[in-house]
Design an enzyme around this catalytic site. Structure first.
Site, mmCIF file in Angstrom:
data_model
loop_
_atom_site.group_PDB
_atom_site.id
_atom_site.type_symbol
_atom_site.label_atom_id
_atom_site.label_comp_id
_atom_site.label_asym_id
_atom_site.label_seq_id
_atom_site.Cartn_x
_atom_site.Cartn_y
_atom_site.Cartn_z
ATOM 1 N N HIS A 218 0.820 -1.203 0.000
ATOM 2 C CA HIS A 218 0.000 0.000 0.000
ATOM 3 C C HIS A 218 0.862 1.265 0.000
ATOM 4 O O HIS A 218 0.367 2.365 -0.268
ATOM 5 C CB HIS A 218 -0.928 0.014 1.219
ATOM 6 C CG HIS A 218 -2.207 0.771 1.004
ATOM 7 N ND1 HIS A 218 -2.255 1.976 0.352
ATOM 8 C CD2 HIS A 218 -3.489 0.490 1.354
ATOM 9 C CE1 HIS A 218 -3.514 2.409 0.319
ATOM 10 N NE2 HIS A 218 -4.277 1.521 0.905
ATOM 11 N N ASP B 80 -9.880 -10.108 -16.773
ATOM 12 C CA ASP B 80 -9.818 -11.211 -17.730
ATOM 13 C C ASP B 80 -8.413 -11.309 -18.329
ATOM 14 O O ASP B 80 -7.973 -10.427 -19.061
ATOM 15 C CB ASP B 80 -10.860 -10.981 -18.834
ATOM 16 C CG ASP B 80 -10.890 -12.091 -19.862
ATOM 17 O OD1 ASP B 80 -10.141 -13.087 -19.713
ATOM 18 O OD2 ASP B 80 -11.666 -11.966 -20.828
#
Length: 449
Positions: free
Chosen positions: A156, A395
């Site tokens: 992060h 995808d």
């Protein structure tokens, strides 16, 4: 569940990349400074399952290519003193794990986070020197049923949610054989990374200060040690609309626009947490809100800005007011905190942090056993929204995921709001609370609607 680790390798950029130290902005170095995990489950078609290494090779090769434009992720962090960090862009690469499991997708039910997830998500050894720690760890797990999971663990310090999703989606585009969609913008000097403070801040930045403690307590050590549990709480579109109606029925006449889904649901979560924790009327409580500043600056950030552009602000009040007043009161406190985030507020916050002798006190790393940094557990909590981030539809060439969700989050008060996977208007709250309070929270969460 038994998961067998089959291989671990380092994936490096496919081509030479810029090399050298990259300053971080103050927004990169406060808040959560550990890795954040997400997990995707896929059911690839048969042609992607044969030969057996097709998926693995596709992921590795495309990841190597993606690390060229997104080269900071292949680097390492280093401390530069006074609790401050920088990225050494050195192309040392990211870790890629391959694993197998005899389990089937049916064993996971609705895929809600469970203890078994720890076997599907690589762990970070925070005891090693930070300059040896990868900024991204990936684990591909193949299941007996032919399905796979892909877990992504990213620092992060390097990215916030929008930047992480930017990288993941571009990696997927490359895996599908498509060109880069949006190039990353790496110059963190838009947030004056590495520059001295310009002036003393003129705004009170209470969001960076230690949130309230339980009355009668001098610190949060006791609360940090208590056992926690995680729940995935789902709300139908009808329930969400009912909550919004409840909040907006009680609104003041001069409100600019109706309370949003986030303002409504975060307010509801806040009130329920106070009730479940059995706070007294005078107990101070805070709710942490993560606000994206990309479009809130006087000059919007460049498209593709790659780094942390979010700022934590807090809404505060007494628990008694939250519980006795209508939902609109909680929502109004949250809106008030969010509205403060503009160009002046962000730059003043950066100056406030630049003037600090040490940033350690603002780094939320208690999730790895530390007792330093702000604590948003009892009597506080944080509600992070993923409602506007494109978290679904990743995808890599074998189709979109059948489930995506957060990995593990095991610290009290941590919560996420996610949209439904199929876009039907329902929402899910991923919530971590102390075990002693979770049942009461669930009761209030549904009965109060």
């Amino acid at each position: 569940m038994v998961v067998s680790l089959k291989n671990c390798c380092t994936v490096k950029p496919a081509e030479p990349t810029w090399n050298g130290p990259q300053p971080l902005s103050e927004l990169d170095q406060v808040g959560t400074t550990t890795h954040v995990s997400t997990i995707y489950f896929y059911r690839p078609t048969q042609n992607w399952l044969s030969p057996p290494d097709t998926i693995t090779n596709t992921l590795k090769e495309s990841l190597s290519k993606a690390l060229v434009p997104f080269y900071p992720i292949a680097g390492r962090l280093s401390w530069i003193g006074k609790g401050r960090l920088q990225i050494n862009c050195n192309a040392e690469g990211v870790q890629f794990f391959e694993a197998e499991s005899e389990s089937k997708f049916e064993d996971f039910g609705d895929f809600s986070p469970c203890p078994e997830y720890e076997y599907l998500i690589p762990s970070v050894d925070y005891s090693v020197p930070i300059h040896e720690m990868p900024l991204l760890l990936v684990q591909l797990t193949k299941f007996k049923c032919g399905g796979i999971s892909l877990s992504l663990l990213v620092s992060h310090v390097v990215v916030d949610g929008p930047s992480a999703l930017h990288f993941f989606s571009e990696w997927a585009r490359i895996a599908r054989g498509e060109p880069l969609g949006t190039s990353p913008f790496h110059d963190r000097r838009v947030f004056r990374a590495g520059d001295p403070p310009r002036a003393s801040p003129c705004i009170d930045h209470e969001g960076f200060i230690q949130p309230p403690l339980l009355l009668g307590k001098l610190d949060s050590l006791e609360e940090r040690k208590k056992k926690t549990t995680v729940a995935m709480l789902k709300l139908t579109k009808t329930q969400v609309e009912k909550l919004k109606k409840m909040a907006n029925e009680d609104q003041s006449s001069d409100l600019e626009h109706d309370y949003t889904r986030y303002e409504t649901l975060a307010g509801h979560i806040w009130r329920c947490a106070c009730k479940a924790r059995k706070h007294g009327n005078e107990q101070p409580t805070a709710l942490g809100v993560c606000v994206d500043s990309r479009r809130r600056m006087s000059t919007p950030l460049p498209i593709g800005y790659f780094g942390n552009a979010t700022l934590d602000v807090i809404a505060t009040c007494r628990a008694g007011d939250l519980m006795s007043k209508p939902l609109s009161y909680a929502s109004s406190r949250i809106r008030e905190a969010i509205k403060k985030v503009n160009d002046e507020f962000v730059n003043s916050g950066i100056d406030f942090l630049k003037n600090q002798p040490d940033l350690t006190q603002f780094q939320d790393i208690h999730s790895v056993g530390s007792t330093q940094g702000p604590f948003y557990g009892n009597p506080n909590l944080g509600v992070v929204s993923w409602l506007t981030i494109p978290i679904y539809g990743l995808d890599f060439g074998w189709g979109k995921e059948i489930y995506m969700g957060p990995g593990t989050h095991d610290f009290d008060g941590d919560s996420l709001v996610l949209p439904s996977h199929d876009g039907d208007g329902s929402l899910t709250v991923a919530l971590c609370l102390q075990v002693a309070h979770m049942d009461d929270f669930k009761k209030h969460f549904y009965e109060d609607i």
